[in-house]
Structure formats: structure tokens, C-alpha cells
Design a protein around this motif. Structure first.
Motif, PDB file in Angstrom:
ATOM      1  N   CYS A 143      -0.937  -7.975 -10.247  1.00 51.11           N
ATOM      2  CA  CYS A 143      -1.664  -8.162 -11.509  1.00 51.11           C
ATOM      3  C   CYS A 143      -1.219  -9.438 -12.218  1.00 51.11           C
ATOM      4  O   CYS A 143      -2.043 -10.193 -12.713  1.00 51.11           O
ATOM      5  CB  CYS A 143      -1.453  -6.973 -12.429  1.00 51.11           C
ATOM      6  N   ARG A 144       0.074  -9.640 -12.264  1.00 53.41           N
ATOM      7  CA  ARG A 144       0.595 -10.820 -12.962  1.00 53.41           C
ATOM      8  C   ARG A 144       0.082 -12.110 -12.358  1.00 53.41           C
ATOM      9  O   ARG A 144      -0.140 -13.092 -13.040  1.00 53.41           O
ATOM     10  CB  ARG A 144       2.111 -10.843 -12.899  1.00 53.41           C
ATOM     11  N   LEU A 145      -0.056 -12.113 -11.046  1.00 52.02           N
ATOM     12  CA  LEU A 145      -0.497 -13.328 -10.366  1.00 52.02           C
ATOM     13  C   LEU A 145      -2.014 -13.422 -10.295  1.00 52.02           C
ATOM     14  O   LEU A 145      -2.553 -14.358  -9.712  1.00 52.02           O
ATOM     15  CB  LEU A 145       0.088 -13.376  -8.947  1.00 52.02           C
ATOM     16  N   GLY A 146      -2.696 -12.438 -10.853  1.00 53.01           N
ATOM     17  CA  GLY A 146      -4.158 -12.462 -10.816  1.00 53.01           C
ATOM     18  C   GLY A 146      -4.708 -12.204  -9.432  1.00 53.01           C
ATOM     19  O   GLY A 146      -5.777 -12.697  -9.078  1.00 53.01           O
ATOM     20  N   LEU A 147      -3.992 -11.432  -8.632  1.00 57.61           N
ATOM     21  CA  LEU A 147      -4.410 -11.195  -7.244  1.00 57.61           C
ATOM     22  C   LEU A 147      -5.085  -9.838  -7.054  1.00 57.61           C
ATOM     23  O   LEU A 147      -5.354  -9.432  -5.929  1.00 57.61           O
ATOM     24  CB  LEU A 147      -3.188 -11.255  -6.313  1.00 57.61           C
ATOM     25  N   GLU A 148      -5.347  -9.150  -8.169  1.00 54.78           N
ATOM     26  CA  GLU A 148      -5.818  -7.769  -8.015  1.00 54.78           C
ATOM     27  C   GLU A 148      -7.153  -7.647  -7.299  1.00 54.78           C
ATOM     28  O   GLU A 148      -7.462  -6.598  -6.738  1.00 54.78           O
ATOM     29  CB  GLU A 148      -5.839  -7.033  -9.358  1.00 54.78           C
ATOM     30  N   LYS A 149      -7.946  -8.723  -7.315  1.00 50.40           N
ATOM     31  CA  LYS A 149      -9.234  -8.631  -6.611  1.00 50.40           C
ATOM     32  C   LYS A 149      -9.114  -9.061  -5.152  1.00 50.40           C
ATOM     33  O   LYS A 149     -10.023  -8.838  -4.373  1.00 50.40           O
ATOM     34  CB  LYS A 149     -10.264  -9.511  -7.311  1.00 50.40           C
ATOM     35  N   SER A 150      -8.044  -9.707  -4.802  1.00 46.94           N
ATOM     36  CA  SER A 150      -7.980 -10.237  -3.443  1.00 46.94           C
ATOM     37  C   SER A 150      -6.899  -9.597  -2.567  1.00 46.94           C
ATOM     38  O   SER A 150      -6.988  -9.656  -1.351  1.00 46.94           O
ATOM     39  CB  SER A 150      -7.772 -11.757  -3.481  1.00 46.94           C
ATOM     40  N   VAL A 151      -5.905  -9.006  -3.168  1.00 50.61           N
ATOM     41  CA  VAL A 151      -4.825  -8.428  -2.349  1.00 50.61           C
ATOM     42  C   VAL A 151      -4.710  -6.925  -2.635  1.00 50.61           C
ATOM     43  O   VAL A 151      -4.554  -6.520  -3.783  1.00 50.61           O
ATOM     44  CB  VAL A 151      -3.476  -9.122  -2.639  1.00 50.61           C
ATOM     45  N   LYS A 152      -4.818  -6.152  -1.599  1.00 50.42           N
ATOM     46  CA  LYS A 152      -4.721  -4.689  -1.738  1.00 50.42           C
ATOM     47  C   LYS A 152      -3.411  -4.211  -1.111  1.00 50.42           C
ATOM     48  O   LYS A 152      -2.892  -4.834  -0.188  1.00 50.42           O
ATOM     49  CB  LYS A 152      -5.878  -3.995  -1.005  1.00 50.42           C
ATOM     50  N   ILE A 153      -2.953  -3.088  -1.592  1.00 42.01           N
ATOM     51  CA  ILE A 153      -1.769  -2.466  -0.987  1.00 42.01           C
ATOM     52  C   ILE A 153      -2.261  -1.272  -0.165  1.00 42.01           C
ATOM     53  O   ILE A 153      -3.016  -0.442  -0.669  1.00 42.01           O
ATOM     54  CB  ILE A 153      -0.782  -1.967  -2.050  1.00 42.01           C
ATOM     55  N   GLU A 154      -1.836  -1.224   1.075  1.00 39.63           N
ATOM     56  CA  GLU A 154      -2.255  -0.116   1.939  1.00 39.63           C
ATOM     57  C   GLU A 154      -1.005   0.594   2.440  1.00 39.63           C
ATOM     58  O   GLU A 154      -0.100  -0.049   2.975  1.00 39.63           O
ATOM     59  CB  GLU A 154      -3.036  -0.715   3.117  1.00 39.63           C
ATOM     60  N   LYS A 155      -0.951   1.880   2.227  1.00 37.16           N
ATOM     61  CA  LYS A 155       0.230   2.625   2.679  1.00 37.16           C
ATOM     62  C   LYS A 155       0.083   2.963   4.154  1.00 37.16           C
ATOM     63  O   LYS A 155      -1.005   3.307   4.612  1.00 37.16           O
ATOM     64  CB  LYS A 155       0.392   3.881   1.840  1.00 37.16           C
ATOM     65  N   THR A 156       1.174   2.842   4.889  1.00 39.43           N
ATOM     66  CA  THR A 156       1.107   3.056   6.340  1.00 39.43           C
ATOM     67  C   THR A 156       2.124   4.099   6.788  1.00 39.43           C
ATOM     68  O   THR A 156       2.997   4.510   6.018  1.00 39.43           O
ATOM     69  CB  THR A 156       1.430   1.756   7.108  1.00 39.43           C
ATOM     70  N   SER A 157       2.027   4.431   8.050  1.00 43.76           N
ATOM     71  CA  SER A 157       3.049   5.306   8.632  1.00 43.76           C
ATOM     72  C   SER A 157       4.263   4.443   8.993  1.00 43.76           C
ATOM     73  O   SER A 157       4.294   3.239   8.693  1.00 43.76           O
ATOM     74  CB  SER A 157       2.494   6.027   9.854  1.00 43.76           C
ATOM     75  N   CYS A 158       5.231   5.030   9.654  1.00 48.87           N
ATOM     76  CA  CYS A 158       6.509   4.357   9.932  1.00 48.87           C
ATOM     77  C   CYS A 158       6.292   3.023  10.657  1.00 48.87           C
ATOM     78  O   CYS A 158       5.547   2.944  11.627  1.00 48.87           O
ATOM     79  CB  CYS A 158       7.369   5.286  10.767  1.00 48.87           C
ATOM     80  N   GLN A 159       6.979   2.014  10.170  1.00 47.39           N
ATOM     81  CA  GLN A 159       6.872   0.679  10.786  1.00 47.39           C
ATOM     82  C   GLN A 159       8.030   0.413  11.747  1.00 47.39           C
ATOM     83  O   GLN A 159       8.277  -0.722  12.151  1.00 47.39           O
ATOM     84  CB  GLN A 159       6.781  -0.394   9.696  1.00 47.39           C
ATOM     85  N   LYS A 160       8.788   1.461  12.068  1.00 46.41           N
ATOM     86  CA  LYS A 160       9.869   1.399  13.070  1.00 46.41           C
ATOM     87  C   LYS A 160      10.998   0.436  12.703  1.00 46.41           C
ATOM     88  O   LYS A 160      11.564  -0.218  13.550  1.00 46.41           O
ATOM     89  CB  LYS A 160       9.320   0.993  14.454  1.00 46.41           C
ATOM     90  N   ARG A 161      11.249   0.340  11.427  1.00 45.43           N
ATOM     91  CA  ARG A 161      12.413  -0.456  10.985  1.00 45.43           C
ATOM     92  C   ARG A 161      13.111   0.338   9.879  1.00 45.43           C
ATOM     93  O   ARG A 161      13.498  -0.201   8.856  1.00 45.43           O
ATOM     94  CB  ARG A 161      11.935  -1.812  10.419  1.00 45.43           C
ATOM     95  N   CYS A 162      13.224   1.636  10.111  1.00 50.55           N
ATOM     96  CA  CYS A 162      13.647   2.558   9.052  1.00 50.55           C
ATOM     97  C   CYS A 162      14.992   2.182   8.421  1.00 50.55           C
ATOM     98  O   CYS A 162      15.211   2.386   7.238  1.00 50.55           O
ATOM     99  CB  CYS A 162      13.716   3.982   9.586  1.00 50.55           C
ATOM    100  N   LYS A 163      15.906   1.624   9.219  1.00 43.35           N
ATOM    101  CA  LYS A 163      17.231   1.312   8.674  1.00 43.35           C
ATOM    102  C   LYS A 163      17.190   0.214   7.636  1.00 43.35           C
ATOM    103  O   LYS A 163      18.128   0.024   6.868  1.00 43.35           O
ATOM    104  CB  LYS A 163      18.171   0.898   9.810  1.00 43.35           C
TER     105      LYS A 163
END
Ligand code: FES
Length: 198
Positions: A143-163
Motif C-alpha cells: 500500500c505504501r508503495l502504491g502497488l496494491e493494484k499491481s502486486v498481489k500476495i498469494e499464500k502457498t503450501s510448503c516451499q521446502k525451506r522450512c528451516k
């Protein structure tokens, strides 16, 4: 009769605007702010009541400056806002900057936003080890950078770098990022999603 001694301190809070609470006569009374999953009600100073109404939309990230009054043991405190700055600014492009609707200039960098998404691991190791805070920090920074229309956050399953939790990947480019410091997130997103106008 015991006199009640209040102390006063100034505060500066950043959170997500939820809405207003109105007086019976329809005048604005307080602002509802979501902060770390809790809703705060902050009384508006008289000078703000007339100017705020149309400048904010639910979900905007805002900075609220004001004063809190509290009793010695903090058992009771009251918040009063003297200034509200909307942090999100729609930064369309070089020649098409949308000013902050509250008339306060944004202090963020300029540039043309690139479309993309942030893949944020939502599995247990990451969620338990700072993932929720990282999600909030990302939302706020977008929001601060004014990116709310162009960058989305998508939640994913494990990315295999848990540590190395919490983990995320910046797309496009597949840039992997683990446990970023809150202070570094703005630079990270700026570098990745804002093209320099030099
Ligand atoms: S739980 Fe996040 S990388 Fe495995």
C-alpha cells in the motif's frame, strides 16, 4: 473525593482503516483502526471530523498521530487523533500520480509498478515463525508503495525451506526470500516491482 490524574503521551500508529463511528447527529466521532488483529477506536479531534469523511475507504492503510491519556497504571486509556495520513497511494505511472486524498504527500519512491505476485508460504513452520507478521508487513508496504493494484500476495503450501521460515518468492523472477527484516521489505519490493524512472 479522589482526583483522577491522567498522563498524556503522544502516539503514532499504523493500521488498516475499518470505518467510522458516528454520533447520533451523524457527525464523525471515532475512527476504527485494525491493528495486529485488534480493533481500536480512536476519538477524532474536532478539526478532523469535517475533513476525513470522504478521504478514506475501508481497507486503506493509515497512519494516525495523536495523544493518549492514561491513568498511572494504564488500566484506562483514551486515544485522540489529531492527524490521519493515508499511506496507500495509487501510483499509476510517471505522469499520472494520484495524490494522497487527504492532501498529505506520500514520501514513497516513484516509478512505474510492474505486475507481479508474492508467493508467501502459509504452512505451519512459516506461519508459526513470523509468517503472519510478514503478511501484514507486506500488505502495508504494498500500500505504501502504491502497488496494491499491481502486486498481489498469494499464500502457498510448503516451499521446502522450512528451516529458514518465513519464506516467500517474488514473481516474476522467482526470487526466493527467507525471513526478511521488516526494514528491508520496502527496498526489496521497490527493487523488484518499481522500475526506475532515471
Ligand atoms: S513451511 Fe514454509 S517452507 Fe516449509
Amino acid at each position: 473525593m479522589d482526583s483522577v490524574h491522567y498522563q498524556t503521551l503522544s502516539f503514532q500508529l499504523e493500521g488498516q482503516f475499518v470505518g467510522f463511528i458516528n454520533k447520533p447527529n451523524g457527525q464523525l466521532k471515532s475512527l476504527r483502526l485494525m491493528l495486529d488483529g485488534k480493533e481500536l477506536h480512536i476519538k477524532l479531534d474536532k478539526g478532523l471530523r469535517g475533513s476525513l469523511g470522504s478521504g478514506l475507504a475501508a481497507g486503506d492503510w493509515v497512519q494516525v498521530l495523536g495523544q493518549q491519556k492514561f491513568k498511572g497504571n494504564f488500566s484506562e486509556f483514551k486515544l485522540k487523533a489529531f492527524q490521519v495520513n493515508r499511506l496507500s497511494c495509487s501510483l499509476e505511472c510517471k505522469d499520472n500520480k494520484t495524490p494522497n486524498t487527504l492532501g498529505i504527500s506520500s514520501n514513497q519512491s516513484s516509478g512505474c509498478p510492474k505486475k507481479g505476485k508474492i508467493l508467501l508460504c502459509n504452512k505451519s513452520d512459516c506461519a508459526k515463525n513470523g509468517g503472519k507478521e510478514l503478511y501484514q508487513e507486506l500488505q502495508k508496504t504494498i500500500c505504501r508503495l502504491g502497488l496494491e493494484k499491481s502486486v498481489k500476495i498469494e499464500k502457498t503450501s510448503c516451499q521446502k525451506r522450512c528451516k529458514k521460515a518465513p519464506n516467500m518468492i517474488l514473481m516474476p523472477g522467482k526470487e526466493k526470500c527467507s525471513n526478511p527484516k521488516p526494514k528491508s521489505i520496502a527496498n526489496l519490493l521497490r527493487d523488484h516491482y518499481l522500475e526506475s524512472m532515471d
